[in-house]
Each structure stands twice: as structure tokens, then as C-alpha cells.
Design an enzyme around this catalytic site. Structure first.
Site, PDB file in Angstrom:
ATOM      1  N   ILE A  48     -17.751  11.961  22.166  1.00 25.28           N
ATOM      2  CA  ILE A  48     -17.277  10.590  22.336  1.00 25.28           C
ATOM      3  C   ILE A  48     -15.926  10.398  21.678  1.00 25.28           C
ATOM      4  O   ILE A  48     -14.990   9.851  22.271  1.00 25.28           O
ATOM      5  CB  ILE A  48     -18.298   9.597  21.767  1.00 25.28           C
ATOM      6  CG1 ILE A  48     -19.631   9.704  22.510  1.00 25.28           C
ATOM      7  CG2 ILE A  48     -17.762   8.170  21.834  1.00 25.28           C
ATOM      8  CD1 ILE A  48     -20.773   8.943  21.852  1.00 25.28           C
TER       9      ILE A  48
ATOM     10  N   ASP B  46     -13.143  14.880  10.857  1.00 25.52           N
ATOM     11  CA  ASP B  46     -14.432  15.448  11.233  1.00 25.52           C
ATOM     12  C   ASP B  46     -14.485  16.864  10.685  1.00 25.52           C
ATOM     13  O   ASP B  46     -13.817  17.764  11.197  1.00 25.52           O
ATOM     14  CB  ASP B  46     -14.609  15.473  12.750  1.00 25.52           C
ATOM     15  CG  ASP B  46     -16.025  15.855  13.167  1.00 25.52           C
ATOM     16  OD1 ASP B  46     -16.673  16.641  12.450  1.00 25.52           O
ATOM     17  OD2 ASP B  46     -16.488  15.372  14.220  1.00 25.52           O
TER      18      ASP B  46
ATOM     19  N   THR C  10     -18.663   1.691  17.497  1.00 27.40           N
ATOM     20  CA  THR C  10     -19.626   1.886  18.581  1.00 27.40           C
ATOM     21  C   THR C  10     -20.624   2.974  18.206  1.00 27.40           C
ATOM     22  O   THR C  10     -21.338   3.483  19.075  1.00 27.40           O
ATOM     23  CB  THR C  10     -18.913   2.279  19.890  1.00 27.40           C
ATOM     24  OG1 THR C  10     -18.088   3.425  19.639  1.00 27.40           O
ATOM     25  CG2 THR C  10     -18.056   1.147  20.423  1.00 27.40           C
ATOM     26  N   ALA C  11     -20.680   3.319  16.915  1.00 23.38           N
ATOM     27  CA  ALA C  11     -21.555   4.406  16.460  1.00 23.38           C
ATOM     28  C   ALA C  11     -22.856   3.829  15.915  1.00 23.38           C
ATOM     29  O   ALA C  11     -23.759   3.489  16.675  1.00 23.38           O
ATOM     30  CB  ALA C  11     -20.822   5.269  15.433  1.00 23.38           C
ATOM     31  N   ARG C  12     -22.964   3.707  14.602  1.00 19.15           N
ATOM     32  CA  ARG C  12     -24.171   3.179  13.973  1.00 19.15           C
ATOM     33  C   ARG C  12     -23.800   2.087  12.971  1.00 19.15           C
ATOM     34  O   ARG C  12     -22.841   2.227  12.204  1.00 19.15           O
ATOM     35  CB  ARG C  12     -24.939   4.303  13.262  1.00 19.15           C
ATOM     36  CG  ARG C  12     -25.656   5.259  14.211  1.00 19.15           C
ATOM     37  CD  ARG C  12     -26.788   4.556  14.939  1.00 19.15           C
ATOM     38  NE  ARG C  12     -27.564   5.426  15.817  1.00 19.15           N
ATOM     39  CZ  ARG C  12     -27.322   5.609  17.110  1.00 19.15           C
ATOM     40  NH1 ARG C  12     -26.295   4.990  17.681  1.00 19.15           N
ATOM     41  NH2 ARG C  12     -28.103   6.389  17.837  1.00 19.15           N
TER      42      ARG C  12
ATOM     43  N   ASP D  90     -20.284  -2.880  18.120  1.00 16.26           N
ATOM     44  CA  ASP D  90     -21.356  -2.692  19.101  1.00 16.26           C
ATOM     45  C   ASP D  90     -22.649  -2.219  18.436  1.00 16.26           C
ATOM     46  O   ASP D  90     -23.628  -1.971  19.118  1.00 16.26           O
ATOM     47  CB  ASP D  90     -20.915  -1.682  20.176  1.00 16.26           C
ATOM     48  CG  ASP D  90     -21.915  -1.575  21.318  1.00 16.26           C
ATOM     49  OD1 ASP D  90     -22.287  -2.631  21.865  1.00 16.26           O
ATOM     50  OD2 ASP D  90     -22.336  -0.445  21.645  1.00 16.26           O
TER      51      ASP D  90
ATOM     52  N   GLU E  65     -31.082  -4.110  13.924  1.00 17.07           N
ATOM     53  CA  GLU E  65     -31.080  -4.417  15.357  1.00 17.07           C
ATOM     54  C   GLU E  65     -32.511  -4.636  15.845  1.00 17.07           C
ATOM     55  O   GLU E  65     -33.404  -3.890  15.444  1.00 17.07           O
ATOM     56  CB  GLU E  65     -30.417  -3.277  16.139  1.00 17.07           C
ATOM     57  CG  GLU E  65     -28.954  -3.074  15.771  1.00 17.07           C
ATOM     58  CD  GLU E  65     -28.292  -1.952  16.559  1.00 17.07           C
ATOM     59  OE1 GLU E  65     -28.996  -1.251  17.337  1.00 17.07           O
ATOM     60  OE2 GLU E  65     -27.079  -1.756  16.412  1.00 17.07           O
TER      61      GLU E  65
ATOM     62  N   HIS F  39     -25.086  -3.433  21.126  1.00 16.01           N
ATOM     63  CA  HIS F  39     -25.330  -1.984  21.164  1.00 16.01           C
ATOM     64  C   HIS F  39     -25.536  -1.500  22.601  1.00 16.01           C
ATOM     65  O   HIS F  39     -26.514  -0.807  22.909  1.00 16.01           O
ATOM     66  CB  HIS F  39     -26.528  -1.600  20.287  1.00 16.01           C
ATOM     67  CG  HIS F  39     -26.424  -0.195  19.767  1.00 16.01           C
ATOM     68  ND1 HIS F  39     -27.018   0.211  18.603  1.00 16.01           N
ATOM     69  CD2 HIS F  39     -25.794   0.908  20.256  1.00 16.01           C
ATOM     70  CE1 HIS F  39     -26.765   1.490  18.392  1.00 16.01           C
ATOM     71  NE2 HIS F  39     -26.009   1.937  19.390  1.00 16.01           N
ATOM     72  N   ILE F  40     -24.602  -1.865  23.465  1.00 15.65           N
ATOM     73  CA  ILE F  40     -24.700  -1.502  24.879  1.00 15.65           C
ATOM     74  C   ILE F  40     -23.591  -0.532  25.299  1.00 15.65           C
ATOM     75  O   ILE F  40     -23.383  -0.318  26.495  1.00 15.65           O
ATOM     76  CB  ILE F  40     -24.687  -2.748  25.782  1.00 15.65           C
ATOM     77  CG1 ILE F  40     -23.577  -3.733  25.407  1.00 15.65           C
ATOM     78  CG2 ILE F  40     -26.020  -3.474  25.698  1.00 15.65           C
ATOM     79  CD1 ILE F  40     -22.211  -3.351  25.844  1.00 15.65           C
ATOM     80  N   GLY F  41     -22.918   0.062  24.321  1.00 15.24           N
ATOM     81  CA  GLY F  41     -21.843   0.989  24.663  1.00 15.24           C
ATOM     82  C   GLY F  41     -22.290   2.097  25.596  1.00 15.24           C
ATOM     83  O   GLY F  41     -21.566   2.490  26.510  1.00 15.24           O
TER      84      GLY F  41
END
Length: 310
Positions: free
Chosen positions: A154, A173, A229-231, A255, A260, A279-281
Site C-alpha cells: 500500500i 520502513d 488509513t492503517a490502524r 480512516d 471501532e 475504515h472503508i479504505g
């Protein structure tokens, strides 16, 4: 051999995934399965595999399924699975890596652009009858630096999008290899310091929980944009809210969240510089098929390796 059972912690799977799993009896746990629900289903059906869509799978669930050989994630994030417990019981944990990469990267780009261009705020103003051309100035992303935390499927796809907009791309990373030339690897201190916008694309681990916190946000440029858009657990939500309110963070597109579904009322509600999505990514028609098929194929791959019991 009797038909093997597979539990899905959700209410459905794509037809293409079901075709891959045609030799299994599929049991659905519903859209909001709790631990007690999963334990009861495992005791009743003794599945050889679980495909995880919603909810958490911990030691109690595993112990209720003595035949369990594989837990397969319908997606890429496995933080809802107790991997230590699985390892101790000889249960494989697999993820459908990359299956939703395009969908999530596009959502990250949408949130970044919405923040930079004040899309939500200007839309609301226009619908209220205002015309802010003389007073509003958006953020131009051309030439700005985007810092990416996580450079997997991603993160690298999103990096390519940002490079296409002539942004400078830096990333952190420790596991990434053979990065394209347009991504400059840096340490986290450099990423916080140099980025005009930051986007999170890493898994949640005990080590990086609340990675974005009061200290790291203070180390950023004033007016930084944050996209997640991760966690949700990667972000200290109280610290982010304070940073947005004082202007250290110009805006954030989120997101994912610490809890949740997000309970109402929530401190984020009504904040004009927070753009929220549920959380709909990774929730697109294509990703739904790709994740389901990927999760199903991972089940077959593990069971093909596992010894059979007469």
C-alpha cells in the site's frame, strides 16, 4: 473424509472466494461477532480454518477449535489475531497481502487531497450560499514533501501516486528492500522533521502503538497534514486533537480509529479540520473479491502443507 468446516467472522464472502472453498462447509459468524460467539461456533463446528473479517480471534477461540490449522485474514492487517497464541498452538496466520493495496492507497490520496484542498469545508460553505474565492487559499502539494511510515504494497503504491504529483517522497520502513528511486529512505526523526504531510501505512504492533503522539507531533513542521488509513492505534487521538486545535496539525484525514465502530459522541465529531471515514479504505467491489480470494487461497495453501489426521 467428512466435509471440513471453515468459519468466517463476517456475514458473507465474495462468490469467487466461495468457489475456491467449494469443498468446505462455510459457517458465518455475522457482522459483529464477539469472542463468546466465536467460541460457541468453534465448539459446535470444530473448524479447520477461520477467515477473519471482523472481530478478534484470541486464545479462547483457538482453544475451542482443536482441529484449527490456519487463521486467514480477509485483508492485510493481522493485529486482530493473537499471533503469539496461534504460534504456541501450531496454527498458521496468513494475510491477503496486497489484495486491497489499490483501494487503500486511493483512499489515502483522497484524504490527502481533501485535507490540502479543503474539499469538505468549501463544499459546506458553498451549500450554505457562500463564495470564498477572495479569501480562501488551499495547499499546493506540488514540490511538498510527503513522509510515509510503512513501505509495503500500500505504501509503495501511494508513493507512486505522490511522485506522479511531483511531491518529494521520503519513507521509513526497516523491512523494505529494493525501493524505487523516487522514495528516499529516512529515519523517523528525519521524517517528522522534513514532512509537509505524513501518511501511515504500517501494521499496528505493541512497539509502535501511539507512534503519532504529542512528542512526535511537536517535532513536525507547524501546519503538517496527517493521513491514517492503517490502524487507529498508531495515533494518540487526544494528542492529535490538541495538535489540530492549536494549529500544529493543519488537518488530518482519518480512516481508522482506536475504537471501532466509533462511539457517538466522540471528541473528533464536529472538528472542521478532521476528515473522517469509517475504515472503508479497503472496501471496494474489487478489493472485496481480491481479499476474499486471497484469504481463501491462503487457507488452501496452509492445509495442503498440514498433516492430515486419519
Amino acid at each position: 473424509m467428512s466435509t471440513r468446516t471453515l468459519i468466517v467472522t463476517g456475514a458473507d464472502l465474495a462468490p469467487q472466494a466461495l468457489a475456491v472453498l467449494k469443498d468446505f462447509e462455510i459457517v458465518y459468524a455475522g457482522k459483529t461477532p464477539q469472542e463468546d460467539d466465536l467460541v460457541a461456533l468453534c465448539r459446535q463446528h470444530d473448524p479447520v480454518a477461520i477467515i477473519v473479517r471482523y472481530g478478534k480471534v484470541g486464545a479462547a477461540v483457538m482453544d475451542a477449535a482443536p482441529s484449527l490449522r490456519v487463521i486467514s485474514k480477509h485483508g492485510s492487517g493481522t493485529d486482530t489475531i493473537d499471533k503469539d497464541a496461534a504460534r504456541a498452538r501450531g496454527i498458521e496466520v496468513r494475510a491477503a497481502v496486497g489484495a486491497n493495496a489499490a483501494a487503500v492507497a486511493e483512499q489515502a490520496l483522497a484524504l490527502l487531497l481533501a485535507c490540502a484542498k479543503s474539499v469538505v469545508q468549501l463544499d459546506a460553505r458553498m451549500h450554505a450560499g457562500h463564495w470564498d474565492k477572495a479569501t480562501h487559499k488551499s495547499l499546493e502539494l506540488h514540490g511538498r514533501t510527503i513522509g510515509l511510515v510503512g513501505l509495503g504494497a500500500i505504501g509503495q503504491r501511494f508513493a507512486r501516486m505522490c511522485d506522479a504529483m511531483a511531491m518529494k517522497v521520503i519513507g521509513f520502513d526497516p523491512y523494505a528492500q529494493n525501493l524505487p528511486d523516487y522514495i528516499r529512505p529516512v529515519d523517523l526523526a528525519t521524517l517528522w522533521r522534513e514532512s509537509d504531510a505524513i501518511s501511515l501505512h504500517c501494521p499496528l504492533t505493541p512497539e509502535n502503538r501511539n507512534l503519532v503522539n504529542a512528542q512526535t507531533l511537536a517535532a513536525c513542521k507547524r501546519g503538517v497534514v496527517l493521513v491514517n488509513t492503517a490502524r487507529g492505534g498508531l495515533v494518540d487521538e487526544a494528542a492529535l486533537l490538541e495538535a489540530v486545535r492549536c494549529g500544529q496539525v493543519a488537518s488530518a484525514g482519518l480512516d481508522s480509529f482506536a475504537v471501532e465502530p466509533m462511539a457517538a459522541p466522540h471528541p473528533f465529531h464536529g472538528e472542521p479540520n478532521l476528515i473522517l471515514s469509517p475504515h472503508i479504505g479497503g472496501v471496494t467491489g474489487d478489493a472485496y473479491v481480491n481479499m476474499g480470494v486471497g484469504a481463501a487461497k491462503n487457507v488452501l495453501a496452509v492445509l495442503a502443507e498440514a498433516p492430515t489426521v486419519a
